[in-house]
Design an enzyme around this catalytic site. Structure first.
Site, PDB file in Angstrom:
ATOM      1  N   GLN A 156       9.361   5.774  10.497  1.00  0.00           N
ATOM      2  CA  GLN A 156       9.266   5.879  11.959  1.00  0.00           C
ATOM      3  C   GLN A 156       8.299   4.856  12.555  1.00  0.00           C
ATOM      4  OE1 GLN A 156      10.071  10.123  13.620  1.00  0.00           O
ATOM      5  NE2 GLN A 156       8.699  10.419  11.886  1.00  0.00           N
ATOM      6  N   ILE A 183       5.633  -0.164  -3.780  1.00  0.00           N
ATOM      7  CA  ILE A 183       4.167  -0.114  -3.813  1.00  0.00           C
ATOM      8  C   ILE A 183       3.652   0.686  -5.004  1.00  0.00           C
ATOM      9  CG2 ILE A 183       3.987  -0.434  -1.323  1.00  0.00           C
ATOM     10  CD1 ILE A 183       3.153   2.575  -1.162  1.00  0.00           C
ATOM     11  N   ALA A 235       5.065   6.246   2.713  1.00  0.00           N
ATOM     12  CA  ALA A 235       4.510   7.543   2.312  1.00  0.00           C
ATOM     13  C   ALA A 235       5.630   8.461   1.853  1.00  0.00           C
ATOM     14  CB  ALA A 235       3.768   8.188   3.479  1.00  0.00           C
ATOM     15  N   THR A 279       6.821  11.867   2.630  1.00  0.00           N
ATOM     16  CA  THR A 279       6.550  12.730   3.782  1.00  0.00           C
ATOM     17  C   THR A 279       7.358  14.028   3.794  1.00  0.00           C
ATOM     18  OG1 THR A 279       8.192  11.511   5.078  1.00  0.00           O
ATOM     19  CG2 THR A 279       5.895  10.786   5.249  1.00  0.00           C
ATOM     20  N   ASP A 327      -2.874  14.709   9.786  1.00  0.00           N
ATOM     21  CA  ASP A 327      -3.701  15.821  10.227  1.00  0.00           C
ATOM     22  C   ASP A 327      -3.678  16.977   9.228  1.00  0.00           C
ATOM     23  OD1 ASP A 327      -0.932  16.185  10.918  1.00  0.00           O
ATOM     24  OD2 ASP A 327      -1.489  17.878  12.179  1.00  0.00           O
ATOM     25  N   TYR A 354       1.483  17.841  -0.381  1.00  0.00           N
ATOM     26  CA  TYR A 354       1.522  16.677   0.515  1.00  0.00           C
ATOM     27  C   TYR A 354       0.127  16.360   1.048  1.00  0.00           C
ATOM     28  CZ  TYR A 354       2.104  14.130   4.897  1.00  0.00           C
ATOM     29  OH  TYR A 354       1.966  13.239   5.925  1.00  0.00           O
ATOM     30  N   LYS A 412      -2.235  13.034   0.292  1.00  0.00           N
ATOM     31  CA  LYS A 412      -2.639  12.138   1.383  1.00  0.00           C
ATOM     32  C   LYS A 412      -4.155  11.948   1.377  1.00  0.00           C
ATOM     33  CE  LYS A 412      -0.509  10.374   4.062  1.00  0.00           C
ATOM     34  NZ  LYS A 412       0.115   9.024   3.997  1.00  0.00           N
TER      35      LYS A 412
END
Length: 294
Positions: free
Chosen positions: A12, A39, A62, A64, A104, A127, A131
């Protein structure tokens, strides 16, 4: 020219940076996804950096899939920890500032005031844990690492809550949405603009490397729940959908979500002199983009 590598360029935020590229003639972008640059492959990352003279790296790559991560722990760790470690090593070796997107979800406490960057983290899902581990590794490896924690990201590109609500609104007359998870949605386009503005100011020495490093929060202004966010989507689209509020316990998911993850954006606004739009204004802009661009 500011030669900028964007990894995860089909996600996104990466897609929004690609969409905005023409508006930034001083940037020379290199857009990659896993097919162009895996990566998680340390040798491939170092080889890529050796072959390209890169000034800045924006990591949008990522894992996600929040709920799937509970069952795909190895895959989540591979991308969110090993992948960012590889980028941090390459960026440190070639002296490339790294801007890394985080979440967050690393917060999961009983706090009910806007979360600041130095508040305690308490991840409660695979997750979220990956992160946070990726953040910590990147910062320990590379001193010029900027972490941007964001929340509830949506866009005219990719899969997200806004597009899911619009699809379900075409299929059903009534929907149930949780009302006891509080935060702020983030339209990926102004987030992409904010990241590029940050790079421009660092490159122009308007913000020092030391001040630009560390953790920053970015989400749209304001506060809402998923329930009120859904209602706003249907209201702005003039869709007559009956949205019923439910509690999180009535919609169990494999991964736990924080009940309160409203981010305090004071640091990013004052450090980089960035203006952040309200979530309803951003939602209107995205809904318009969906009609025009996609």
């Amino acid at each position: 020219m500011i030669r900028t590598l964007v990894t995860g360029a089909n996600g996104q935020v990466g897609s929004e940076i690609r969409y905005l590229a023409a508006e930034y003639p001083k940037f020379d972008f290199i857009f990659t996804d896993y097919k162009e640059l895996d990566i998680t492959d340390e040798a491939a990352v170092l080889k890529f950096f050796s072959a390209h003279q890169i000034d800045y790296c924006i990591n949008c790559a990522a894992y996600t899939k929040v709920d799937k991560a509970e069952f795909e722990v190895v895959n989540a760790h591979k991308v969110n920890v090993k992948g960012i470690k590889n980028l941090a090593v390459a960026c440190q070796q070639y002296q490339v500032p790294l801007i890394h997107l985080s979440s967050d979800y690393v917060y999961h406490s009983d706090q009910n005031t806007p979360l600041k960057e130095d508040d305690a983290t308490e991840p409660k899902s695979v997750y979220a844990r990956t992160k946070l581990e990726g953040e910590l590794l990147a910062q320990s490896i590379h001193p010029r690492c900027t972490i941007v924690r964001t929340s509830w990201v949506y866009s005219s590109f990719g899969k997200n809550f806004v597009k899911t609500m619009l699809r379900l609104g075409q299929e059903r007359q009534q929907l149930q949405v949780v009302y006891d998870q509080i935060g702020a949605p983030t339209y990926a386009r102004p987030l992409a603009k904010a990241i590029l503005s940050m790079i421009k100011k660092i490159a122009a020495a308007k913000v020092s490397a030391s001040k630009a490093s560390g953790i920053f929060h970015y989400s749209n202004e304001g506060v809402t729940s998923w329930y009120d966010f859904a209602r706003a989507i249907f209201e702005l689209e003039d869709m007559k959908i009956d949205v019923l509020p439910i509690e999180t316990k009535d919609y169990p998911t494999p991964a736990l979500r924080p009940h309160f993850s409203l981010l305090d954006k004071t640091k990013i606004k004052t450090t980089f002199n960035i203006e952040i739009p309200h979530w309803r204004d951003s939602l209107k802009a995205c809904l318009q983009a969906l009609k025009v661009e996609v």
